[in-house]
Design a protein around this motif. Structure first.
Motif, short mmCIF file in Angstrom:
data_model
loop_
_atom_site.label_atom_id
_atom_site.label_comp_id
_atom_site.label_asym_id
_atom_site.label_seq_id
_atom_site.Cartn_x
_atom_site.Cartn_y
_atom_site.Cartn_z
N GLY A 67 15.14 114.15 56.54
CA GLY A 67 16.25 113.89 55.61
C GLY A 67 17.51 114.62 56.04
N ARG A 68 18.41 113.87 56.64
CA ARG A 68 19.64 114.49 57.18
C ARG A 68 20.54 115.05 56.08
NH1 ARG A 68 21.35 108.62 59.56
NH2 ARG A 68 21.62 107.52 57.60
N THR A 69 20.46 114.45 54.88
CA THR A 69 21.32 114.96 53.80
C THR A 69 20.90 116.39 53.42
OG1 THR A 69 19.95 114.11 52.00
CG2 THR A 69 21.60 112.60 52.89
N PHE A 87 22.43 115.00 60.75
CA PHE A 87 23.40 115.44 59.74
C PHE A 87 24.05 114.28 58.99
CE2 PHE A 87 23.96 119.07 62.89
CZ PHE A 87 23.18 119.95 62.16
N HIS A 88 24.60 114.61 57.84
CA HIS A 88 25.31 113.61 57.03
C HIS A 88 26.36 114.36 56.19
CE1 HIS A 88 26.25 110.16 54.73
NE2 HIS A 88 25.05 109.76 54.36
N PRO A 89 27.44 114.83 56.88
CA PRO A 89 28.39 115.73 56.20
C PRO A 89 29.11 115.13 55.00
CG PRO A 89 29.22 115.07 58.37
CD PRO A 89 27.79 114.63 58.30
N ARG A 91 25.76 102.69 49.92
CA ARG A 91 26.73 103.61 49.34
C ARG A 91 27.74 104.16 50.34
NH1 ARG A 91 22.88 103.50 46.36
NH2 ARG A 91 21.78 103.64 48.30
N THR A 92 27.24 104.65 51.47
CA THR A 92 28.15 105.38 52.35
C THR A 92 29.23 104.42 52.86
OG1 THR A 92 26.36 106.85 52.94
CG2 THR A 92 28.29 106.88 54.35
N ARG A 93 28.81 103.25 53.35
CA ARG A 93 29.81 102.32 53.89
C ARG A 93 30.73 101.80 52.79
NH1 ARG A 93 30.21 96.87 54.81
NH2 ARG A 93 28.09 96.52 54.07
N THR A 107 14.61 113.52 47.43
CA THR A 107 14.93 112.66 48.59
C THR A 107 13.80 111.67 48.85
OG1 THR A 107 13.92 114.15 50.22
CG2 THR A 107 16.25 114.50 49.75
N ARG A 108 14.17 110.61 49.52
CA ARG A 108 13.26 109.54 49.91
C ARG A 108 12.49 109.95 51.17
NH1 ARG A 108 14.31 105.37 53.78
NH2 ARG A 108 16.30 106.30 54.32
N ILE A 109 11.24 109.54 51.27
CA ILE A 109 10.52 109.73 52.53
C ILE A 109 11.12 108.73 53.54
CG2 ILE A 109 8.24 109.74 53.68
CD1 ILE A 109 8.39 111.84 51.40
N GLN A 110 11.59 109.25 54.66
CA GLN A 110 12.41 108.46 55.59
C GLN A 110 11.55 107.58 56.50
OE1 GLN A 110 16.24 109.26 55.83
NE2 GLN A 110 15.53 109.72 53.77
N LYS A 111 11.10 106.49 55.93
CA LYS A 111 10.17 105.56 56.60
C LYS A 111 10.59 105.23 58.04
CE LYS A 111 8.22 100.99 55.89
NZ LYS A 111 8.36 99.73 55.16
#
Ligand code: NCD
Length: 303
Positions: free
Chosen positions: A161-163, A128-130, A51-53, A223-227
């Protein structure tokens, strides 16, 4: 010249203006088709992304600009040992603005130090994920009509989770916000986030039960668990299915709850929830395109 490393690099007024522009783009996309003619966006992704890219690229294309970049560290000169700082200094020769994602916390700060074009942090490690936060705020305002007077439940991996970290920092600056932080004890928000909440004087509490928290929530941010940020796989396996939102758990929720998720989802929202009108996570992905268009215009100084 401005960069966006942390959401607090923008004032609340600037954020509200970006959302206004995002709304105008949504209503009248044709007015924006040529705004970035002859401008180039570089997307430097040292870490996976869908998504982000793609929303950054789609945003620039929707403004009439062009895009170039790479989608993994392995396909860039980072694999030969090039520093982030050198990569950025080189990319300035080829682009007008850059969005960068990196697995190391702080990498965008290093990249921005000598940059002569605007640099956008598209996620740095567990930090972070501004631009996801701009996406989240746009979604919340469109769905709830406001960014104040909200009880916000954040659920899942609140540690890595940076978001979550960026969203809390942003929401702290709005009136009458209350956070319910729902996570296993090992995955609670980092100390610096707690300090920020305390300094701002907002109401917050940590709980482990999603069901108990549900009735009072206006927003539920799953949020997803950040594996990829776990030190060992056993911990991940033990914690990965801590929370799975399904229709039964939503029975006690408010009728106008808004369910958000930055995506990708793994297992934490069962697909049966997707058809519930309160499920807004795919709409959220659309909001991300509009507000990234607004951000590109803002950072390039285009009216
Ligand atoms: C998030 C991220 O990369 O931090 N994804 C996104 O940008 N939409 C969330 C995640 O990966 O879990």
């Amino acid at each position: 010249m401005r960069h966006l490393i942390n959401i607090t690099d923008l004032t609340v007024e600037e954020i509200n203006q970006l959302i206004d522009v995002a709304d105008d783009i949504y209503a009248h996309p044709e007015n924006y088709y040529e705004k970035c003619k002859n401008k180039i966006l570089a997307t430097l992704f040292f870490e996976p992304s869908t998504r982000t890219r793609l929303s950054f690229e789609s945003a620039m294309l929707g403004l009439g600009g062009s895009v170039l970049g790479f989608s993994s560290a392995a396909s860039s000169s980072a694999s030969k040992g090039e520093s982030v700082s050198d990569t950025i200094r080189m990319i300035e020769c080829y682009a007008d603005i850059v969005a960068m994602r990196h697995p190391k916390e702080g990498a965008p700060i290093v990249g921005a130090q000598k940059a002569i074009i605007p640099l956008i942090n598209a996620g740095d490690g567990g930090h972070f994920h501004p631009t996801q936060t701009l996406t989240d705020l746009t979604t919340i305002r469109r769905k709830k009509g406001r960014l104040n007077n909200l009880v916000i439940g954040l659920c899942g991996d609140l540690k890595f989770g940076r978001t979550v970290h960026s969203l809390i920092e942003a929401m702290l600056r709005y009136e009458n916000i209350e956070f319910v932080l729902i996570s296993p004890e090992e995955l609670q928000v980092p100390e610096y986030v707690k300090e920020a909440m305390n300094e701002a004087g907002v109401k917050w509490r940590e709980v482990t039960s999603l069901e108990d928290a549900m009735p009072e929530l206006d927003i539920l941010y799953m949020t997803r668990i950040q594996k990829e940020r776990f030190f060992n796989e056993e911990d991940y396996i033990r914690l990965k299915d801590s929370y799975i939102l399904n229709l039964e758990k939503l029975e006690n929720a408010k009728k106008d709850l808004s369910i958000l998720h930055p995506l990708p989802r793994v297992n934490e929202i069962s697909v049966e929830v997707d058809d519930d009108p309160r499920a807004n996570y795919f709409f959220q992905a659309l909001c991300g395109r509009h507000v990234r268009m607004a951000l590109i215009l803002f950072l390039l100084g285009i009216k």
